[in-house]
Scaffold this motif. Structure first.
Motif, PDB file in Angstrom:
ATOM      1  N   ASP A 122     -13.358  -4.416   1.808  1.00  0.00           N
ATOM      2  CA  ASP A 122     -12.248  -5.159   1.190  1.00  0.00           C
ATOM      3  C   ASP A 122     -11.130  -5.137   2.224  1.00  0.00           C
ATOM      4  OD1 ASP A 122      -9.656  -5.316  -0.151  1.00  0.00           O
ATOM      5  OD2 ASP A 122     -10.631  -4.922  -2.074  1.00  0.00           O
ATOM      6  N   ASN A 127      -1.265 -12.288   0.441  1.00  0.00           N
ATOM      7  CA  ASN A 127      -0.817 -12.749  -0.870  1.00  0.00           C
ATOM      8  C   ASN A 127      -0.444 -14.226  -0.824  1.00  0.00           C
ATOM      9  OD1 ASN A 127      -1.053 -10.088  -1.933  1.00  0.00           O
ATOM     10  ND2 ASN A 127       0.831  -9.596  -0.834  1.00  0.00           N
ATOM     11  N   HIS A 136      -1.283  -7.394   7.449  1.00  0.00           N
ATOM     12  CA  HIS A 136      -2.525  -8.097   7.091  1.00  0.00           C
ATOM     13  C   HIS A 136      -3.361  -8.373   8.339  1.00  0.00           C
ATOM     14  CE1 HIS A 136       0.003  -9.479   3.499  1.00  0.00           C
ATOM     15  NE2 HIS A 136      -0.919  -8.665   3.009  1.00  0.00           N
ATOM     16  N   TYR A 317      -1.690  -4.786 -10.771  1.00  0.00           N
ATOM     17  CA  TYR A 317      -2.487  -4.575  -9.555  1.00  0.00           C
ATOM     18  C   TYR A 317      -3.557  -3.491  -9.773  1.00  0.00           C
ATOM     19  CZ  TYR A 317      -2.950  -3.826  -4.424  1.00  0.00           C
ATOM     20  OH  TYR A 317      -3.393  -3.714  -3.131  1.00  0.00           O
ATOM     21  N   ASP A 321      -7.671  -3.610  -9.749  1.00  0.00           N
ATOM     22  CA  ASP A 321      -8.526  -2.798  -8.875  1.00  0.00           C
ATOM     23  C   ASP A 321      -9.553  -1.998  -9.673  1.00  0.00           C
ATOM     24  OD1 ASP A 321      -8.419  -3.179  -6.112  1.00  0.00           O
ATOM     25  OD2 ASP A 321      -6.373  -2.409  -6.028  1.00  0.00           O
TER      26      ASP A 321
HETATM   27  N1  ARG Z   1      -2.792  -8.000  -1.451  1.00  0.00           N
HETATM   28  C1  ARG Z   1      -2.534  -6.623  -1.139  1.00  0.00           C
HETATM   29  C2  ARG Z   1      -1.347  -6.525  -0.194  1.00  0.00           C
HETATM   30  O1  ARG Z   1      -0.999  -7.468   0.462  1.00  0.00           O
HETATM   31  C3  ARG Z   1      -3.714  -5.923  -0.512  1.00  0.00           C
HETATM   32  C4  ARG Z   1      -4.954  -5.843  -1.362  1.00  0.00           C
HETATM   33  C5  ARG Z   1      -5.893  -4.767  -0.911  1.00  0.00           C
HETATM   34  N2  ARG Z   1      -7.095  -4.671  -1.694  1.00  0.00           N
HETATM   35  C6  ARG Z   1      -7.188  -4.180  -2.936  1.00  0.00           C
HETATM   36  N3  ARG Z   1      -8.366  -4.173  -3.539  1.00  0.00           N
HETATM   37  N4  ARG Z   1      -6.137  -3.709  -3.595  1.00  0.00           N
HETATM   38  O2  ARG Z   1      -0.777  -5.464  -0.077  1.00  0.00           O
END
Ligand code: ARG
Length: 588
Positions: A122, A127, A136, A317, A321
């Motif tokens: 993962d 976002n 990222h 969030y 998960d």
């Molecule tokens: N979208 C999140 C961010 O930008 C990261 C996601 C990481 N993966 C997960 N399964 N939570 O911080």
């Protein structure tokens, strides 16, 4: 474990039993690579511990083990050193045999894993409607490398992009989209992400300043959650625009991954909370549904809950998960799940894993791990910014690396009076520029913060991509100059060592296998960078000592033996760089 290590372990095991009796069968010989060539190649360190247990002198114990040890097929007679270390030096004849086997193997002696696993990596996971930032980028580069290593070892890897494509922020975004760009919902390609990031900022401003807007945005969230067709259309539009922009970066980095955003798990969220209730883990606290995880406290030392359903009934969030873990185990059949994010999310993952374990959602045979990384900082150790103090856009960062290398290359062509076509220059600049960015990320121990520096990453000397890529070009140059087809050197030609530099190179080549299996376990790509850096150095030392080690000018059978060393170095560098996500150039 490489074959020499396996052989020595077996022989030591036998010798320990012969010297000390059956009771000591299975004693760990504590066999490691020597830290210093002075002490040979491997070192067994168990005599000290055994001595304490038995109440004898460690050197005497080491001696009685050595007296019972037969390693003559592989090593010179073992030496006892210091308090009772047993040192092993591999015989050149054994090195030669192993190199021949490496030369004959298309996988360079790195077998596929005994038990290939279904692994989910993962990573990246930006976002929607926000800029993809350097964090990222780091996740993308690390994740791609880790996935490549696992794939090379024969695991069945699912690369997942857990995009942030759901949440209350969409209320204000959709509302603002309607207000500011009424045409957006009727024309398909009206906006690009540049606009959407600005749109995000403007929407946020409206949201913070205007209470009526804020309330209307809440209503929008409700409509979106109820799958109102028009809201879904606006949401899709926002996602689509972001996605296109993210893809530009993935294409430039040559990174492949499948998008499975947070919204994918929406249908499974209610069951997460329901099942936590059934297991008795759920506690209501201030109207929110929480799980208290032992060992987690806030600043005041009070227990810190993991909230899985907010007071307004919304999920978050963490709920996503939890649903994702279940889905990945039950439906994707994952046996190992690896999450690559900045270290700031360490607590989040520790809590999520703990809750999932307490609820018995993670079977014995499944391993979940968070792979954290430090911050990417600008010069001076501050947040990375452009000269005008703006936040750095990834596209511009990649462009700058490419442009800088192009300038360096053009200047070098002038000093070397070399002529190259514009296509050659363009391609080299692109490949090296992007590789330099990747390599500078990967070569740092991921757990620490690091300072981003174009000058350092593009330097031709040191632990950099250009240095490594040049090291690859050298053996390729030899084959061109000598008109040699490396692939026709044969697998059975004898390998002959005439000096230390050849032996050092040979020993290092043979460390490829243990390094790769170590990365498969510890997920630290910087070890591979270090390996390749040292390989390049050792090759260069051998190559530069033209008096002692002529290559093309040498007599047979030495000539073929040295050409095989060149070929193996080129192949190991190419494979290693490929696992880092870096492609090589045949000429630079
Ligand atoms: N979208 C999140 C961010 O930008 C990261 C996601 C990481 N993966 C997960 N399964 N939570 O911080």
């Amino acid at each position: 474990m490489n074959s020499t290590l396996a052989y020595l372990t077996t022989q030591l095991d036998r010798a320990i039993v012969a010297a000390l009796g059956e009771d000591y069968a299975g004693t760990d010989p504590l066999l490691v690579l020597s830290s210093n060539p002075k002490f040979g190649d491997y070192q067994a360190n168990m005599a000290m511990g055994l001595a304490k247990k038995i109440g004898q002198q460690p050197r005497a114990i080491a001696q009685s083990i050595v007296d019972n040890l037969d390693v003559a097929a592989v090593c010179e007679p073992p030496q006892i050193a210091g308090p009772g270390f047993i040192n092993f030096t591999v015989k050149p004849s054994h090195l030669a045999t192993q190199l021949q086997a490496m030369q004959a193997d298309s996988r360079l002696g790195v077998p596929v894993a005994d038990k290939p696993q279904r692994v989910i990596v993962d990573f990246s996971s930006p976002n929607i409607a926000k800029e993809m930032h350097v964090g990222h980028l780091r996740s993308t580069i690390l994740g791609d490398c880790i996935a490549r290593v696992l794939e090379f070892r024969g695991h069945d890897v699912l690369r997942l992009n857990h995009v942030g494509d759901w949440g209350t922020q969409f209320g204000m975004l959709i509302l603002y989209l309607r207000e500011a760009y009424p045409q957006a919902l009727t024309t398909a390609d009206a906006l690009d992400l540049g606009d959407i990031v600005v749109l995000y900022q403007q929407a946020k401003k409206r949201f913070d300043e205007d209470p009526e807007f804020k309330e209307a945005a809440r209503q929008e969230v409700v409509k979106l959650q109820a799958k109102d067709p028009e809201s879904i259309k606006a949401w899709k539009l926002l996602c689509e625009q972001s996605r296109r922009e993210f893809q530009v970066i993935y294409d430039r980095l040559h990174v492949n991954l499948a998008e499975r955003g947070e919204s994918f798990y929406n249908p499974y969220l209610a069951a997460v909370v329901e099942d936590l209730k059934v297991t008795g883990l759920l506690v209501e606290s201030d109207g929110a549904q929480c799980v208290f995880v032992p060992g987690f406290t806030n600043r005041d030392g009070d227990p810190l809950p993991l909230i899985v359903q907010k007071t307004d009934g919304g999920y978050n969030y963490a709920t996503t998960d939890l649903a994702a873990i279940r889905y990945r185990i039950q439906t994707d059949k994952a046996e190992r799940i690896i999450y690559i994010t900045d270290a700031g999310q360490a607590d989040h993952f520790a809590q999520v894993f703990q809750v999932a374990k307490s609820a018995n959602w993670i079977p014995e045979n499944v391993e979940v791990s968070h792979v954290p990384f430090g911050l990417v900082l600008g010069e001076g150790g501050k947040k990375i910014k452009t000269r005008d103090g703006e936040s750095v856009k990834l596209k511009e960062l990649l462009d700058e690396a490419v442009d800088r290398f192009r300038n360096d290359l053009e200047a070098r062509l002038v000093t070397e009076s070399r002529e190259e076509t514009p296509e050659f220059i363009d391609n080299s600049a692109n490949v090296v520029g992007i590789s330099a960015v990747k390599y500078s990320d990967l070569s740092q121990n991921r757990t620490s913060n690091y300072i981003f520096s174009f000058d350092k990453m593009l330097a031709l000397q040191g632990n950099t991509a250009p240095y490594m890529m040049y090291a690859y070009v050298r053996p390729q140059g030899i084959s061109r100059r000598g008109n040699i087809d490396y692939d026709s050197l044969g697998d059975n030609a004898p390998i002959i060592f005439t000096g230390e530099l050849e032996i050092n190179l040979a020993k290092h080549l043979l460390q490829l296998e243990p390094i790769i299996t170590e990365i498969e376990r510890d997920l630290l790509p910087n070890r591979l960078c270090q390996y390749l850096f040292e390989l390049s150095q050792k090759f260069n030392q051998f190559y530069d000592d033209k008096k002692k080690y002529p290559i093309l000018e040498a007599e047979e059978p030495l000539r073929t033996s040295r050409l095989i060393l060149c070929h193996l170095t080129a192949k190991a560098l190419k494979l290693g760089l490929d696992l880092l996500g870096i492609s090589v150039l045949e000429r630079m």
